[in-house]
Design a protein around this motif. Structure first.
Motif, PDB file in Angstrom:
ATOM      1  N   LEU B  77       0.871  -1.076  -0.086  1.00  0.00           N
ATOM      2  CA  LEU B  77      -0.028   0.043  -0.178  1.00  0.00           C
ATOM      3  C   LEU B  77       0.801   1.277   0.200  1.00  0.00           C
ATOM      4  O   LEU B  77       1.821   1.150   0.633  1.00  0.00           O
ATOM      5  CB  LEU B  77      -1.049   0.105   1.089  1.00  0.00           C
ATOM      6  CG  LEU B  77      -2.196  -0.940   1.291  1.00  0.00           C
ATOM      7  CD1 LEU B  77      -2.940  -0.846   2.518  1.00  0.00           C
ATOM      8  CD2 LEU B  77      -3.311  -0.087   0.082  1.00  0.00           C
ATOM      9  N   PRO B  78       0.376   2.105  -0.303  1.00  0.00           N
ATOM     10  CA  PRO B  78       0.973   3.610  -0.780  1.00  0.00           C
ATOM     11  C   PRO B  78       1.145   4.080   0.666  1.00  0.00           C
ATOM     12  O   PRO B  78      -0.022   3.914   1.499  1.00  0.00           O
ATOM     13  CB  PRO B  78       0.383   4.349  -1.348  1.00  0.00           C
ATOM     14  CG  PRO B  78      -0.399   3.676  -2.398  1.00  0.00           C
ATOM     15  CD  PRO B  78      -0.871   2.210  -1.453  1.00  0.00           C
ATOM     16  N   GLY B  79       2.370   4.532   1.166  1.00  0.00           N
ATOM     17  CA  GLY B  79       2.557   5.233   2.415  1.00  0.00           C
ATOM     18  C   GLY B  79       3.048   4.245   3.565  1.00  0.00           C
ATOM     19  O   GLY B  79       3.423   4.693   4.468  1.00  0.00           O
ATOM     20  N   VAL B  80       3.040   2.915   3.146  1.00  0.00           N
ATOM     21  CA  VAL B  80       3.569   1.731   4.077  1.00  0.00           C
ATOM     22  C   VAL B  80       4.942   1.847   3.904  1.00  0.00           C
ATOM     23  O   VAL B  80       5.496   1.351   2.616  1.00  0.00           O
ATOM     24  CB  VAL B  80       2.799   0.618   4.010  1.00  0.00           C
ATOM     25  CG1 VAL B  80       3.524  -0.535   4.831  1.00  0.00           C
ATOM     26  CG2 VAL B  80       1.284   0.944   4.362  1.00  0.00           C
ATOM     27  N   ARG B 215      -0.601  11.177   7.459  1.00  0.00           N
ATOM     28  CA  ARG B 215      -1.203  10.357   6.634  1.00  0.00           C
ATOM     29  C   ARG B 215      -1.697   9.023   7.268  1.00  0.00           C
ATOM     30  O   ARG B 215      -2.446   8.138   6.589  1.00  0.00           O
ATOM     31  CB  ARG B 215      -0.500   9.951   5.284  1.00  0.00           C
ATOM     32  CG  ARG B 215      -0.305  11.470   4.588  1.00  0.00           C
ATOM     33  CD  ARG B 215       0.032  11.204   3.406  1.00  0.00           C
ATOM     34  NE  ARG B 215      -0.437  10.031   2.445  1.00  0.00           N
ATOM     35  CZ  ARG B 215       0.077   8.969   1.611  1.00  0.00           C
ATOM     36  NH1 ARG B 215       1.397   9.191   1.696  1.00  0.00           N
ATOM     37  NH2 ARG B 215      -0.858   8.286   0.927  1.00  0.00           N
ATOM     38  N   SER B 216      -1.556   8.918   8.436  1.00  0.00           N
ATOM     39  CA  SER B 216      -1.905   7.731   9.196  1.00  0.00           C
ATOM     40  C   SER B 216      -3.288   7.181   8.976  1.00  0.00           C
ATOM     41  O   SER B 216      -3.626   6.099   8.675  1.00  0.00           O
ATOM     42  CB  SER B 216      -1.518   7.685  10.559  1.00  0.00           C
ATOM     43  OG  SER B 216      -0.152   7.773  10.783  1.00  0.00           O
ATOM     44  N   ALA B 222      -7.291   2.736   4.249  1.00  0.00           N
ATOM     45  CA  ALA B 222      -7.157   1.841   3.201  1.00  0.00           C
ATOM     46  C   ALA B 222      -6.683   0.211   3.584  1.00  0.00           C
ATOM     47  O   ALA B 222      -7.261  -0.428   2.880  1.00  0.00           O
ATOM     48  CB  ALA B 222      -5.755   2.369   2.351  1.00  0.00           C
ATOM     49  N   ILE B 223      -6.216  -0.016   4.617  1.00  0.00           N
ATOM     50  CA  ILE B 223      -5.924  -1.175   4.902  1.00  0.00           C
ATOM     51  C   ILE B 223      -7.256  -1.891   5.371  1.00  0.00           C
ATOM     52  O   ILE B 223      -7.625  -2.870   4.791  1.00  0.00           O
ATOM     53  CB  ILE B 223      -5.005  -1.349   6.158  1.00  0.00           C
ATOM     54  CG1 ILE B 223      -3.554  -0.666   5.970  1.00  0.00           C
ATOM     55  CG2 ILE B 223      -4.889  -2.796   6.776  1.00  0.00           C
ATOM     56  CD1 ILE B 223      -2.809  -0.680   7.008  1.00  0.00           C
ATOM     57  N   ASP B 224      -8.192  -1.149   6.333  1.00  0.00           N
ATOM     58  CA  ASP B 224      -9.151  -1.644   6.521  1.00  0.00           C
ATOM     59  C   ASP B 224     -10.227  -1.680   5.417  1.00  0.00           C
ATOM     60  O   ASP B 224     -11.015  -2.869   5.404  1.00  0.00           O
ATOM     61  CB  ASP B 224     -10.193  -0.831   7.591  1.00  0.00           C
ATOM     62  CG  ASP B 224      -9.302  -0.944   8.749  1.00  0.00           C
ATOM     63  OD1 ASP B 224      -8.445  -1.704   9.000  1.00  0.00           O
ATOM     64  OD2 ASP B 224      -9.432   0.150   9.882  1.00  0.00           O
ATOM     65  N   GLY B 225     -10.121  -0.992   4.486  1.00  0.00           N
ATOM     66  CA  GLY B 225     -11.176  -0.939   3.166  1.00  0.00           C
ATOM     67  C   GLY B 225     -10.955  -2.207   2.309  1.00  0.00           C
ATOM     68  O   GLY B 225     -11.607  -2.909   1.764  1.00  0.00           O
ATOM     69  N   MET B 226      -9.336  -2.427   2.575  1.00  0.00           N
ATOM     70  CA  MET B 226      -8.991  -3.615   1.470  1.00  0.00           C
ATOM     71  C   MET B 226      -9.552  -4.967   1.834  1.00  0.00           C
ATOM     72  O   MET B 226      -9.951  -5.632   1.136  1.00  0.00           O
ATOM     73  CB  MET B 226      -7.532  -3.650   1.425  1.00  0.00           C
ATOM     74  CG  MET B 226      -6.696  -4.541   0.598  1.00  0.00           C
ATOM     75  SD  MET B 226      -4.921  -4.023   0.071  1.00  0.00           S
ATOM     76  CE  MET B 226      -4.381  -4.231   1.652  1.00  0.00           C
TER      77      MET B 226
END
Lengths: 227, 386
Positions: B77-80, B215-216, B222-226
């Protein structure tokens, strides 16, 4: 008394009433009094006659219910509490029956206490203290605490404390009441010396006729009325 | 002679009472520091939490696992910037409660990339990563049991059946105070290989490092959405929120402890107030004498306040210095009963708060006696025989 010289103390129509709940207790009634500058006067009377109240009014520790109290030309009623405190520090020296020395201080420190309210430097204060202790003959006891002094010596320290600021008026409330005869005589001799030698105005309340005899004039109070 | 000396002499009027008051105040300060530090221990996990770290756990419950297969998907994921996983092992070396300490299965390759507050020599890290059943232990744990590199530790788990033996390959330290060094971590592979098929390839939670803490929230969403519609939906939160979740489980106890610490402040107030009130009452005639001589109410109030503040300062300083060693001694006793615990650090803020509270309480305690001393008419005070 010389009419041209204003009196040191002048009381006119002075009354004092205390309140005990809803009960009014009259202590002094219409007292008129004049004490000349440099005089040594004594007040006598039975307990509850108002002697101490009169002394408190003259020294600015209390205020009359009615009447005028003038000391050294000042109407004390016109002064605020703070001004009265300043006035006392400059004009009045106190001597109490139980000496009222601070037990945690030495004789010299007790004598120095009133000088803390003056702008004198430390060295000047020390000089004044030494002179005052010299007058009462206790220079050699300057470092002793009250508990290390006899009753007579304690009262002499209290006298030194009363005169160290060179006040106009010295107020003594039963100064010999707690002393043996010999000590009382020493204290009274000192009063005479202050009166004759330094021309201090002394106002003394006493139960002791022998002590009163040292004064120039003796006033009698009876149930709040000056006889 | 000066005002300070006069106040000092008055203060020493009754040395025994003064000493007892200072000691009583100091005991109160110590108790306050002690209880506040106990509260801090609960919050220590949250205190050392990194702002750039997220915790990903099963949405249903913390005890439910997540698939190991999520690892590369989250990492992509972007940002990780880094990701690792860990699984609670719940191991013990004996039946005794006092031998309990934290033990976790971790990913040796990625763990220190996310948890950079742990440090150990590179050769130890290499040895740990090379040994499937290698383990790292914290310095405090090593000191407690005298364990060293090369030792073998056999444990039983509360979750996984059987005996498990790990090879100690290194001892880690914290890079800053407050980092827990009481845990044992071992390679996940060692655990995974022995598990039955239906338990394999599952982890307790993921720890994710993000490039920008600001951006946390986006990354977490994004993680939970995935994984929203999968059988293993996730709940992603900041490490601090995750740690505070544990604290919330003990909120009733913590509230009680905080309440007691405030009660202690009230006790300090009463102890010092009582002494000052007695002192002022005994000195009624002295105070009246000073006022007759021309000292103003201001002077009297200052004498009383200075005296009281001096007691507060003495109690505060004594308590501040005595509390940390006392706390250490207490923690030693606790550890002997309940096993190793995270390092107890009394925060400077707690010490300062305790000292300020002591002085504040002492000043507050002086107000009543000071006001009473002023209300008494001078003429009446002069007649008091004390």
């Amino acid at each position: 008394m010389d009419a041209a010289v204003p009196p040191m103390v002048r009381l006119q129509g002075v009354s004092k009433v205390y309140r005990r709940g809803s009960v009014e207790v009259p202590v002094l009634e219409s007292v008129d009094l004049s004490i000349a500058s440099g005089a040594f006067e004594a007040f006598m009377g039975p307990s509850g006659s108002g002697k101490s109240t009169l002394l408190n009014l003259i020294s600015g520790l209390d205020r009359p219910t009615t009447g005028v109290v003038e000391v050294a030309g000042r109407d004390l009623a016109q002064l605020s509490d703070a001004e009265l405190a300043d006035w006392r520090s400059a004009h009045v020296g106190f001597i109490f029956q139980l000496y009222n020395l601070l037990p945690v201080l030495t004789a010299a420190e007790n004598v120095e206490l009133p000088l803390l309210l003056t702008p004198l430097s430390r060295a000047e204060r020390r000089r004044h203290v030494a002179a005052a202790l010299e007058v009462v003959g206790l220079s050699h006891r300057r470092s002793h605490r009250p508990s290390e002094l006899s009753g007579g010596e304690q009262q002499r320290v209290a006298i030194a404390r009363a005169i160290v600021t060179d006040p106009d008026l010295i107020i003594a409330d039963e100064p010999t009441g707690d002393l043996d005869r010999k000590s009382a005589e020493q204290v009274l001799d000192l009063f005479e010396a202050l009166h004759h030698g330094l021309r201090k105005t002394l106002v003394m309340v006493t139960h002791d006729p022998n002590a009163a005899e040292h004064a120039e004039r003796i006033h009698h109070l009876e149930k709040g009325v000056l006889q | 002679m000066n005002y300070a000396r006069l106040a000092w002499r008055d203060l020493r009027r009754n040395p025994l009472r003064l000493s007892l008051t200072v000691v009583a105040g100091a005991v109160g300060v110590m108790a306050f520091i002690f209880l506040r530090t106990v509260v801090d221990i609960f919050y220590s996990g949250a205190a050392v939490a990194q702002v750039d770290r997220l915790i990903v756990r099963n949405k249903v419950a913390l005890t439910q696992p997540l698939p190991l297969s999520y690892f590369p998907r989250i990492a992509a994921l972007p940002g990780v910037t880094a990701i690792t996983h860990q699984s609670w092992f719940g191991g013990t070396i004996s039946e005794s409660q006092r031998d309990f300490f934290a033990s976790l299965a971790i990913d040796p390759a990625s763990f220190l990339k996310v948890y950079s507050e742990y440090t150990l020599p590179p050769e130890q890290l290499s040895a740990f990563q090379a040994d499937p059943c290698g383990a790292l232990i914290g310095r405090k744990l090593a000191q407690r049991y005298g364990w060293k590199e090369g030792d073998r530790v056999t444990m039983k788990s509360q979750i996984y059946p059987g005996e498990w033996t790990f090879n100690i390959r290194g001892i880690y330290d914290g890079t800053r105070p407050g980092v827990d060094t009481t845990a044992l971590v071992f390679g996940y592979r060692c655990l995974n290989e022995r598990l039955p098929e239906n338990w394999k390839d599952q982890v307790g939670l993921y720890s994710v490092r993000v490039d920008d803490p600001a951006r946390s929230a986006q990354v977490a969403a994004a993680i939970d959405g995935m994984f929203a519609n999968s059988p293993y939906a996730t709940l992603t939160e900041s490490e601090r929120a995750f740690q505070l979740g544990f604290v919330a489980m003990s909120s009733a106890i913590l509230t009680a402890v905080k309440l007691v610490s405030n009660v202690i402040l009230a006790i300090i107030l009463l102890v010092i107030g009582n002494t000052i009130a007695m002192g002022v009452r005994e000195r009624t005639r002295d105070i009246a004498t000073l006022r007759a001589m021309g000292f103003r109410p201001f002077h009297v109030v200052m004498f009383v306040l200075v005296e009281s503040a001096a007691i507060g300062v003495a109690a505060g300083v004594l308590g501040m210095f005595a509390a940390p060693p006392l706390l250490k001694g207490f923690m030693r006793v606790v550890e002997s009963q309940f096993g190793p615990m995270a390092e107890t650090v009394t925060r400077p803020q707690t010490l300062a708060l305790a000292a300020l509270a002591a002085v504040g309480m002492s000043l507050l305690a002086a107000v009543g006696p000071a006001v009473r001393s002023l209300r008494l008419p001078v003429a009446e005070g002069l007649r008091k025989v004390t």
